[in-house]
Enzyme design. Sequence first.
Site, PDB file in Angstrom:
ATOM      1  N   ASN A   9       0.927  -1.181  -0.019  1.00  0.00           N
ATOM      2  CA  ASN A   9       0.111   0.132  -0.105  1.00  0.00           C
ATOM      3  C   ASN A   9       0.796   1.195   0.016  1.00  0.00           C
ATOM      4  O   ASN A   9       1.548   1.531   1.097  1.00  0.00           O
ATOM      5  CB  ASN A   9      -0.992   0.099   1.235  1.00  0.00           C
ATOM      6  CG  ASN A   9      -1.498   1.287   1.452  1.00  0.00           C
ATOM      7  OD1 ASN A   9      -1.720   1.992   0.479  1.00  0.00           O
ATOM      8  ND2 ASN A   9      -2.036   1.288   2.438  1.00  0.00           N
ATOM      9  N   TRP A  10       1.057   1.927  -1.144  1.00  0.00           N
ATOM     10  CA  TRP A  10       2.171   2.918  -1.186  1.00  0.00           C
ATOM     11  C   TRP A  10       1.523   4.264  -0.614  1.00  0.00           C
ATOM     12  O   TRP A  10       2.214   5.160  -0.593  1.00  0.00           O
ATOM     13  CB  TRP A  10       2.375   3.181  -2.854  1.00  0.00           C
ATOM     14  CG  TRP A  10       3.082   2.112  -3.528  1.00  0.00           C
ATOM     15  CD1 TRP A  10       3.455   0.864  -2.852  1.00  0.00           C
ATOM     16  CD2 TRP A  10       3.126   2.050  -4.898  1.00  0.00           C
ATOM     17  NE1 TRP A  10       3.848   0.100  -4.068  1.00  0.00           N
ATOM     18  CE2 TRP A  10       3.922   0.791  -5.270  1.00  0.00           C
ATOM     19  CE3 TRP A  10       3.348   3.089  -5.766  1.00  0.00           C
ATOM     20  CZ2 TRP A  10       4.728   0.487  -6.412  1.00  0.00           C
ATOM     21  CZ3 TRP A  10       3.907   2.731  -6.999  1.00  0.00           C
ATOM     22  CH2 TRP A  10       4.491   1.409  -7.387  1.00  0.00           C
ATOM     23  N   LYS A  11       0.296   4.209  -0.330  1.00  0.00           N
ATOM     24  CA  LYS A  11      -0.581   5.474   0.286  1.00  0.00           C
ATOM     25  C   LYS A  11      -0.233   6.644  -0.768  1.00  0.00           C
ATOM     26  O   LYS A  11      -0.234   6.480  -1.591  1.00  0.00           O
ATOM     27  CB  LYS A  11       0.074   5.575   1.692  1.00  0.00           C
ATOM     28  CG  LYS A  11      -0.154   4.498   2.685  1.00  0.00           C
ATOM     29  CD  LYS A  11       0.070   4.660   3.986  1.00  0.00           C
ATOM     30  CE  LYS A  11      -0.178   3.206   4.869  1.00  0.00           C
ATOM     31  NZ  LYS A  11       0.024   3.388   6.259  1.00  0.00           N
ATOM     32  N   HIS A  96      -9.315   1.200   4.730  1.00  0.00           N
ATOM     33  CA  HIS A  96      -8.176   1.366   5.577  1.00  0.00           C
ATOM     34  C   HIS A  96      -8.341   2.175   6.665  1.00  0.00           C
ATOM     35  O   HIS A  96      -9.126   3.260   6.573  1.00  0.00           O
ATOM     36  CB  HIS A  96      -7.122   1.980   4.724  1.00  0.00           C
ATOM     37  CG  HIS A  96      -5.750   1.936   5.258  1.00  0.00           C
ATOM     38  ND1 HIS A  96      -5.180   3.025   6.250  1.00  0.00           N
ATOM     39  CD2 HIS A  96      -4.635   1.079   5.118  1.00  0.00           C
ATOM     40  CE1 HIS A  96      -4.063   2.514   6.559  1.00  0.00           C
ATOM     41  NE2 HIS A  96      -3.774   1.647   5.980  1.00  0.00           N
ATOM     42  N   GLU A  98      -6.739   4.697   7.651  1.00  0.00           N
ATOM     43  CA  GLU A  98      -6.556   6.202   7.457  1.00  0.00           C
ATOM     44  C   GLU A  98      -7.803   6.636   6.752  1.00  0.00           C
ATOM     45  O   GLU A  98      -8.158   7.983   7.097  1.00  0.00           O
ATOM     46  CB  GLU A  98      -5.313   6.426   6.578  1.00  0.00           C
ATOM     47  CG  GLU A  98      -4.107   5.976   7.454  1.00  0.00           C
ATOM     48  CD  GLU A  98      -2.840   5.528   6.693  1.00  0.00           C
ATOM     49  OE1 GLU A  98      -3.031   5.647   5.419  1.00  0.00           O
ATOM     50  OE2 GLU A  98      -1.877   5.162   7.356  1.00  0.00           O
ATOM     51  N   GLU A 168      -5.355  -4.730  10.624  1.00  0.00           N
ATOM     52  CA  GLU A 168      -4.065  -3.809  10.746  1.00  0.00           C
ATOM     53  C   GLU A 168      -4.573  -2.842  11.982  1.00  0.00           C
ATOM     54  O   GLU A 168      -5.254  -2.175  12.195  1.00  0.00           O
ATOM     55  CB  GLU A 168      -4.168  -2.726   9.454  1.00  0.00           C
ATOM     56  CG  GLU A 168      -3.844  -3.264   8.130  1.00  0.00           C
ATOM     57  CD  GLU A 168      -3.368  -2.320   7.492  1.00  0.00           C
ATOM     58  OE1 GLU A 168      -2.132  -2.561   6.863  1.00  0.00           O
ATOM     59  OE2 GLU A 168      -3.836  -1.366   6.918  1.00  0.00           O
ATOM     60  N   GLY A 174       2.639   2.581  10.718  1.00  0.00           N
ATOM     61  CA  GLY A 174       3.604   3.621  10.408  1.00  0.00           C
ATOM     62  C   GLY A 174       4.167   3.965  11.613  1.00  0.00           C
ATOM     63  O   GLY A 174       4.986   5.027  11.819  1.00  0.00           O
ATOM     64  N   SER A 214       3.511  -2.000  10.415  1.00  0.00           N
ATOM     65  CA  SER A 214       5.250  -2.055  10.517  1.00  0.00           C
ATOM     66  C   SER A 214       5.565  -3.452  10.213  1.00  0.00           C
ATOM     67  O   SER A 214       6.487  -3.987  10.926  1.00  0.00           O
ATOM     68  CB  SER A 214       5.575  -1.538  12.040  1.00  0.00           C
ATOM     69  OG  SER A 214       5.170  -0.269  11.926  1.00  0.00           O
ATOM     70  N   GLY A 235       2.939  -1.089   4.317  1.00  0.00           N
ATOM     71  CA  GLY A 235       3.057   0.424   4.061  1.00  0.00           C
ATOM     72  C   GLY A 235       4.505   0.815   3.653  1.00  0.00           C
ATOM     73  O   GLY A 235       4.880   0.640   2.651  1.00  0.00           O
ATOM     74  N   GLY A 236       5.113   1.494   4.766  1.00  0.00           N
ATOM     75  CA  GLY A 236       6.425   2.037   4.455  1.00  0.00           C
ATOM     76  C   GLY A 236       7.559   1.178   3.839  1.00  0.00           C
ATOM     77  O   GLY A 236       7.966   1.641   3.049  1.00  0.00           O
TER      78      GLY A 236
HETATM   79  P1  PGA Z   1       2.792   0.538   7.751  1.00  0.00           P
HETATM   80  O1  PGA Z   1       1.362   0.535   7.188  1.00  0.00           O
HETATM   81  O2  PGA Z   1       3.604  -0.834   7.036  1.00  0.00           O
HETATM   82  O3  PGA Z   1       3.784   1.493   7.013  1.00  0.00           O
HETATM   83  O4  PGA Z   1       2.891   0.251   9.107  1.00  0.00           O
HETATM   84  C1  PGA Z   1       0.762  -0.620   6.701  1.00  0.00           C
HETATM   85  C2  PGA Z   1      -0.699  -0.190   6.156  1.00  0.00           C
HETATM   86  O5  PGA Z   1      -1.031   1.096   6.693  1.00  0.00           O
HETATM   87  O6  PGA Z   1      -1.258  -0.664   5.352  1.00  0.00           O
END
Ligand code: PGA
Length: 251
Positions: A9-11, A96, A98, A168, A174, A214, A235-236
Amino acid sequence: MRKKIVAGNWKMNTTVPEGVELAKAVAAKAKEVPAGVELVVAPPFTHLALVADALKGSPVKLSAQNCADKEKGAYTGEVSVAMLCSVGCDYTILGHSERRQYYGETDAKLVEKTKLALAAGLKVILCVGENLDEREAGKHFDVVSNQTKAVLYNFTAEDMKNIVVAYEPVWAIGTGKTATAEQAEEIHACIRKVLADKFGAQVADDTTILYGGSCKPSNAKELFAQPDIDGGLIGGAALKAEDFIGIAVSF
Ligand code: PGA
């Protein structure tokens, strides 16, 4: 046997040229990943068509990060499932944290979005997860069960063939704080039980449930060794092809 998936997930990261480079790097390394592990990348909407081109000839699947809750028409700023299909998306992420937290994504909207996505032939990666207050209050099983039921109990066993669940924990996204393998496993087992209660043991057993929060090359192996963890939503660490593939080779 359920599918193993590692999805990136590149956000809201990377410009279009950077995203195309990243997609090419992931595609080039895809052969390092064990057979049976599906790779998915979820770039921003602006990148999808060009990333689709960059992925041509590779086994890497393409996902959106969201879709509209309406089919088409006067909905300024929205992107429909038909548009996503027309650029070659296989999946869309939905719900998600977010989006739930910053953009008012409700369970009712997620039901509409999931219906539209499935009807258009898109697979859905539905995210669920508790926040820190909920975990500290010991409500994490209830929160995750309720989120799962609120959306998925509106669907059928047949629909579940095209739905992936991603657990998640919001406090792990993050933050560098990963859930321990035990913490993740017990929630994954709980989600599978919630699915079994509605759809039966076979459907629950066949549903892919990803862990996100993470996840990185150094902790993926322990997480993926758990019986109910079928991969990750990353994500990251998905922003570097080496780390993303480093996670996917952890099975
Ligand atoms: P993260 O994000 O790996 O940066 O913690 C995961 C996500 O929100 O899908």
